[in-house]
Design a protein around this motif. Structure first.
Motif, PDB file in Angstrom:
ATOM      1  N   LEU A 184       0.822  -1.203   0.000  1.00 14.37           N
ATOM      2  CA  LEU A 184       0.000   0.000   0.000  1.00 14.37           C
ATOM      3  C   LEU A 184       0.859   1.256   0.000  1.00 14.37           C
ATOM      4  CD1 LEU A 184      -2.733   1.451   0.291  1.00 14.37           C
ATOM      5  CD2 LEU A 184      -2.537   1.124   2.761  1.00 14.37           C
ATOM      6  N   VAL A 185       1.863   1.281   0.875  1.00 15.08           N
ATOM      7  CA  VAL A 185       2.709   2.466   0.991  1.00 15.08           C
ATOM      8  C   VAL A 185       3.579   2.636  -0.258  1.00 15.08           C
ATOM      9  CG1 VAL A 185       4.546   3.544   2.330  1.00 15.08           C
ATOM     10  CG2 VAL A 185       2.707   2.340   3.502  1.00 15.08           C
ATOM     11  N   ALA A 186       4.125   1.545  -0.746  1.00 16.63           N
ATOM     12  CA  ALA A 186       4.974   1.613  -1.943  1.00 16.63           C
ATOM     13  C   ALA A 186       4.182   2.138  -3.141  1.00 16.63           C
ATOM     14  CB  ALA A 186       5.559   0.238  -2.253  1.00 16.63           C
ATOM     15  N   ASN A 187       2.923   1.729  -3.252  1.00 17.04           N
ATOM     16  CA  ASN A 187       2.071   2.209  -4.346  1.00 17.04           C
ATOM     17  C   ASN A 187       1.898   3.718  -4.293  1.00 17.04           C
ATOM     18  OD1 ASN A 187       1.497   0.054  -5.931  1.00 17.04           O
ATOM     19  ND2 ASN A 187      -0.534  -0.338  -5.121  1.00 17.04           N
ATOM     20  N   VAL A 188       1.653   4.226  -3.086  1.00 18.86           N
ATOM     21  CA  VAL A 188       1.434   5.675  -2.939  1.00 18.86           C
ATOM     22  C   VAL A 188       2.713   6.436  -3.254  1.00 18.86           C
ATOM     23  CG1 VAL A 188       0.847   7.502  -1.321  1.00 18.86           C
ATOM     24  CG2 VAL A 188      -0.418   5.348  -1.266  1.00 18.86           C
ATOM     25  N   LEU A 189       3.841   5.996  -2.717  1.00 13.58           N
ATOM     26  CA  LEU A 189       5.116   6.667  -2.995  1.00 13.58           C
ATOM     27  C   LEU A 189       5.448   6.612  -4.487  1.00 13.58           C
ATOM     28  CD1 LEU A 189       7.302   5.462   0.019  1.00 13.58           C
ATOM     29  CD2 LEU A 189       6.392   7.753  -0.361  1.00 13.58           C
ATOM     30  N   GLN A 190       5.109   5.491  -5.113  1.00 17.38           N
ATOM     31  CA  GLN A 190       5.365   5.355  -6.542  1.00 17.38           C
ATOM     32  C   GLN A 190       4.567   6.387  -7.330  1.00 17.38           C
ATOM     33  OE1 GLN A 190       7.604   3.169  -7.628  1.00 17.38           O
ATOM     34  NE2 GLN A 190       7.402   3.726  -9.786  1.00 17.38           N
ATOM     35  N   THR A 191       3.293   6.537  -6.970  1.00 10.64           N
ATOM     36  CA  THR A 191       2.408   7.480  -7.674  1.00 10.64           C
ATOM     37  C   THR A 191       2.827   8.922  -7.428  1.00 10.64           C
ATOM     38  OG1 THR A 191       0.558   5.937  -7.471  1.00 10.64           O
ATOM     39  CG2 THR A 191       0.024   8.235  -7.948  1.00 10.64           C
ATOM     40  N   LEU A 192       3.194   9.230  -6.165  1.00 15.62           N
ATOM     41  CA  LEU A 192       3.493  10.616  -5.799  1.00 15.62           C
ATOM     42  C   LEU A 192       4.851  11.093  -6.307  1.00 15.62           C
ATOM     43  CD1 LEU A 192       2.201  10.764  -2.113  1.00 15.62           C
ATOM     44  CD2 LEU A 192       1.054  11.570  -4.181  1.00 15.62           C
ATOM     45  N   ALA A 193       5.810  10.181  -6.415  1.00 15.88           N
ATOM     46  CA  ALA A 193       7.164  10.646  -6.700  1.00 15.88           C
ATOM     47  C   ALA A 193       7.907   9.846  -7.756  1.00 15.88           C
ATOM     48  CB  ALA A 193       7.985  10.653  -5.397  1.00 15.88           C
ATOM     49  N   PHE A 194       7.975   8.546  -7.579  1.00 14.58           N
ATOM     50  CA  PHE A 194       8.949   7.778  -8.339  1.00 14.58           C
ATOM     51  C   PHE A 194       8.559   7.537  -9.797  1.00 14.58           C
ATOM     52  CE2 PHE A 194       9.771   6.193  -3.878  1.00 14.58           C
ATOM     53  CZ  PHE A 194      10.826   7.072  -3.683  1.00 14.58           C
ATOM     54  N   ASP A 195       7.257   7.508 -10.106  1.00 17.69           N
ATOM     55  CA  ASP A 195       6.844   7.401 -11.504  1.00 17.69           C
ATOM     56  C   ASP A 195       7.355   8.594 -12.307  1.00 17.69           C
ATOM     57  OD1 ASP A 195       5.595   4.966 -11.557  1.00 17.69           O
ATOM     58  OD2 ASP A 195       3.597   5.751 -11.106  1.00 17.69           O
ATOM     59  N   ALA A 196       7.228   9.793 -11.716  1.00 18.34           N
ATOM     60  CA  ALA A 196       7.666  11.013 -12.401  1.00 18.34           C
ATOM     61  C   ALA A 196       9.179  11.052 -12.596  1.00 18.34           C
ATOM     62  CB  ALA A 196       7.218  12.243 -11.607  1.00 18.34           C
ATOM     63  N   MET A 197       9.912  10.334 -11.748  1.00 16.91           N
ATOM     64  CA  MET A 197      11.372  10.302 -11.848  1.00 16.91           C
ATOM     65  C   MET A 197      11.869   9.145 -12.710  1.00 16.91           C
ATOM     66  SD  MET A 197      12.233  11.169  -7.848  1.00 16.91           S
ATOM     67  CE  MET A 197      13.995  11.313  -8.113  1.00 16.91           C
ATOM     68  N   GLY A 198      10.920   8.342 -13.210  1.00 17.48           N
ATOM     69  CA  GLY A 198      11.308   7.221 -14.056  1.00 17.48           C
ATOM     70  C   GLY A 198      11.848   6.026 -13.288  1.00 17.48           C
ATOM     71  N   ILE A 199      11.599   5.984 -11.966  1.00 17.82           N
ATOM     72  CA  ILE A 199      12.077   4.856 -11.145  1.00 17.82           C
ATOM     73  C   ILE A 199      11.012   3.764 -11.167  1.00 17.82           C
ATOM     74  CG2 ILE A 199      12.762   4.122  -8.832  1.00 17.82           C
ATOM     75  CD1 ILE A 199      13.669   6.994  -8.305  1.00 17.82           C
ATOM     76  N   PRO A 200      11.341   2.557 -11.601  1.00 15.18           N
ATOM     77  CA  PRO A 200      10.334   1.488 -11.686  1.00 15.18           C
ATOM     78  C   PRO A 200       9.881   1.017 -10.307  1.00 15.18           C
ATOM     79  CG  PRO A 200      12.512   0.628 -12.217  1.00 15.18           C
ATOM     80  CD  PRO A 200      12.663   2.114 -12.086  1.00 15.18           C
ATOM     81  N   TYR A 201       8.684   0.430 -10.285  1.00 14.90           N
ATOM     82  CA  TYR A 201       8.082  -0.027  -9.023  1.00 14.90           C
ATOM     83  C   TYR A 201       8.964  -1.041  -8.301  1.00 14.90           C
ATOM     84  CZ  TYR A 201       4.720  -2.209  -5.844  1.00 14.90           C
ATOM     85  OH  TYR A 201       4.089  -2.715  -4.738  1.00 14.90           O
ATOM     86  N   TRP A 202       9.530  -1.979  -9.037  1.00  8.33           N
ATOM     87  CA  TRP A 202      10.338  -3.024  -8.392  1.00  8.33           C
ATOM     88  C   TRP A 202      11.554  -2.424  -7.686  1.00  8.33           C
ATOM     89  CZ3 TRP A 202      15.454  -3.607  -9.543  1.00  8.33           C
ATOM     90  CH2 TRP A 202      15.917  -3.080 -10.754  1.00  8.33           C
ATOM     91  N   LEU A 203      12.088  -1.343  -8.240  1.00  9.59           N
ATOM     92  CA  LEU A 203      13.245  -0.710  -7.611  1.00  9.59           C
ATOM     93  C   LEU A 203      12.835   0.047  -6.346  1.00  9.59           C
ATOM     94  CD1 LEU A 203      16.260  -0.189  -7.785  1.00  9.59           C
ATOM     95  CD2 LEU A 203      15.782   1.816  -9.231  1.00  9.59           C
ATOM     96  N   THR A 204      11.652   0.676  -6.368  1.00 14.57           N
ATOM     97  CA  THR A 204      11.126   1.346  -5.176  1.00 14.57           C
ATOM     98  C   THR A 204      11.006   0.362  -4.019  1.00 14.57           C
ATOM     99  OG1 THR A 204       9.840   2.888  -6.528  1.00 14.57           O
ATOM    100  CG2 THR A 204       9.175   2.643  -4.235  1.00 14.57           C
TER     101      THR A 204
END
Length: 492
Positions: free
Chosen positions: A138-158
């Protein structure tokens, strides 16, 4: 807020946790410190830190998002917690301290035998791996949406980076470090809660008191006695809450490991008493937050629901201060449950499955424990990433509690049978009973809902535990006359 700022916050937060880890770590790495903190943890620190571990990202995001659909019905579960924690403080904690346990599942070996012991530990490991992965997902999904998608960081790396950071600050001193880091993380979660509530109160121009405003809302309906078939029916929720507290705290190595790090039984019971009061108030506060968030979204025509409600409003509508506190609280929620889960999984597998204290020389025990720690870090990464493709629509908290009913049910049945009867049962059959009970409970729950419209909901935990209890009773040894001498206070 730019994604790079969120990454900077995460880095600073991690640095603080590493400093705490360095301060609390001893020069000598030993398993007694990692597993039990040498029973030197102050009870009030444990009590406050357990709040964050109990709430986690699930409560931080899912409980407010749940209010729109379920109103305050979850409070019925929370009230049931009170009864469950009384049982823990008066029955289970005295048992664990009397037997001087490192892993609470050692009791099952003394009571029934080796097969029961391994079964109980295995069900905990399964439950904790999946439960912790739900929370981190749940937390990783939110952080991915808020920040890491825009930075091009893939979910598995997060996910991988998150688990590596947790491993780094827990690998040396385990529960001794976790007790203190959880305290800091609980504080951050509560600050985020307070800042958001105050901001919403001011933004919505509420003229009456906040308590009166929430009470007047139809969303604050708490008690449901109308339909016994409904999942929200009071007695289902209340009794389920009591048993959820017993199994997810009292029969859970993760939560009990913190309690067993207190100096004495009396300190541990004081910790449980104050933890119960604070946890009830905090859960109520998160539901009040859910009312405010839902009404704010309706007033402004914002299409945000369930687990997306809090993140979307915090990011786009409530200003930078709320968003900053939300990010810090979210990160705190992620780490507060995951660090203790990783520590308890390492403890249970090392002590219960590998039996390193019995089968390996002292000089090898720390090395083996470190390898187990790495193993479970990798396992959590794999499971969390797999959830990305398995979980689609429902709120995570609902899935978590339903899953709990199936995996913790056998533990509930075994401990109930062991504590409240003196009968001996066939130890070799216990693994089969423990596997068959959840399967049978699933089909009973499925067909009673289909045929009679009766939804077990969280109540499936009690059904599952009862089936396990009955299975143990059926295969009990009535003829030999052998009895088990109770270790409960006042019983012989």
């Amino acid at each position: 807020m730019k994604p790079t700022y969120i990454l900077l916050i995460l880095a600073l937060y991690f640095i603080v946790l590493m400093v705490i880890s360095l301060i609390t770590s001893d020069k000598e790495e030993d398993n007694e410190n990692f597993f039990k903190a040498k029973r030197q943890s102050p009870w009030f620190v444990v009590a406050f830190g357990m709040i964050g571990a109990s709430l986690s990202g699930v409560t931080f995001i899912s409980v407010p998002g749940w209010v729109e659909a379920s109103q305050f019905s979850y409070m019925q579960v929370v009230l049931g917690y009170l009864l469950g924690y009384v049982i823990i403080g008066t029955i289970l904690l005295p048992l664990y301290y009397r037997l001087n346990l490192t892993s609470i599942y050692t009791y099952l070996e003394q009571r029934f035998g080796k097969y029961s012991y391994k079964t109980g530990a295995s069900f905990f490991i399964l439950s904790r791996v999946v439960g912790s992965s739900f929370r981190l997902f749940l937390v990783a999904n939110v952080l991915q949406t808020l920040a890491f998608d825009a930075m091009g960081i893939p979910y598995w790396l997060t996910v991988t980076i998150t688990i590596i950071l947790i491993w780094l600050y827990t690998f040396k001193s385990g529960i001794k470090t976790v007790v203190w880091t959880d305290t800091l993380q609980t504080l951050f979660m509560l600050i985020a809660l307070g800042v958001t509530v105050v901001t919403l109160y001011n933004e919505m121009n509420i003229t009456q008191g906040i308590v009166a405003y929430i009470s007047d809302s139809s969303l604050s309906k708490t008690f449901f006695f109308d339909d016994i078939n409904s999942v929200d029916y009071f007695w289902k929720q209340f009794l389920s809450g009591a048993f959820i507290a017993v199994v997810m705290t009292g029969l859970d190595q993760d939560m009990m490991q913190k309690n067993l790090s207190c100096r004495t039984l009396k300190d541990s019971q004081k910790n449980m008493f104050w933890f119960t009061i604070i946890l009830t108030v905090v859960n109520l506060a998160f539901m009040c937050l859910g009312v405010l968030l839902t009404l704010y979204a309706r007033q402004h025509g914002i299409d945000a629901h369930k687990d997306e409600l809090f993140p979307i409003l915090a990011k786009n509508y409530l200003g930078p201060i709320v968003f900053l506190s939300f990010i810090i609280g979210l990160i705190a929620a992620a780490y507060s449950s995951a660090d203790s889960a990783l520590t308890s999984l390492t403890t249970s597998f090392s002590v219960d499955i590998l039996e390193i204290d019995k089968k390996h020389p002292t000089q090898d025990q720390v090395r083996i424990r470190k390898r187990v720690h790495i193993l479970f870090s990798l396992l959590l990464i794999f499971v969390i990433i797999s959830f990305k493709y398995l979980i689609k629509d429902e709120s995570v908290i609902a899935k978590l509690f339903v899953f709990t009913g199936y995996t913790y049910g056998p533990l509930l049945g075994m401990y109930s049978f062991g504590l409240f009867t003196s009968l001996m049962t066939k130890d070799k059959l216990i693994p089969y009973i423990a596997v068959c009970s959840p399967v049978l409970a699933y089909f009973i729950s499925l067909y009673t809902n289909r045929w009679f419209g009766f939804d077990f909901g969280f109540f499936v935990l009690i059904l599952n535990g009862t089936l396990t209890f009955l299975g143990l009773l059926i295969f009990s040894d009535f003829k030999s006359g052998k009895k088990y001498e109770s270790v409960l206070p006042g019983r012989k």
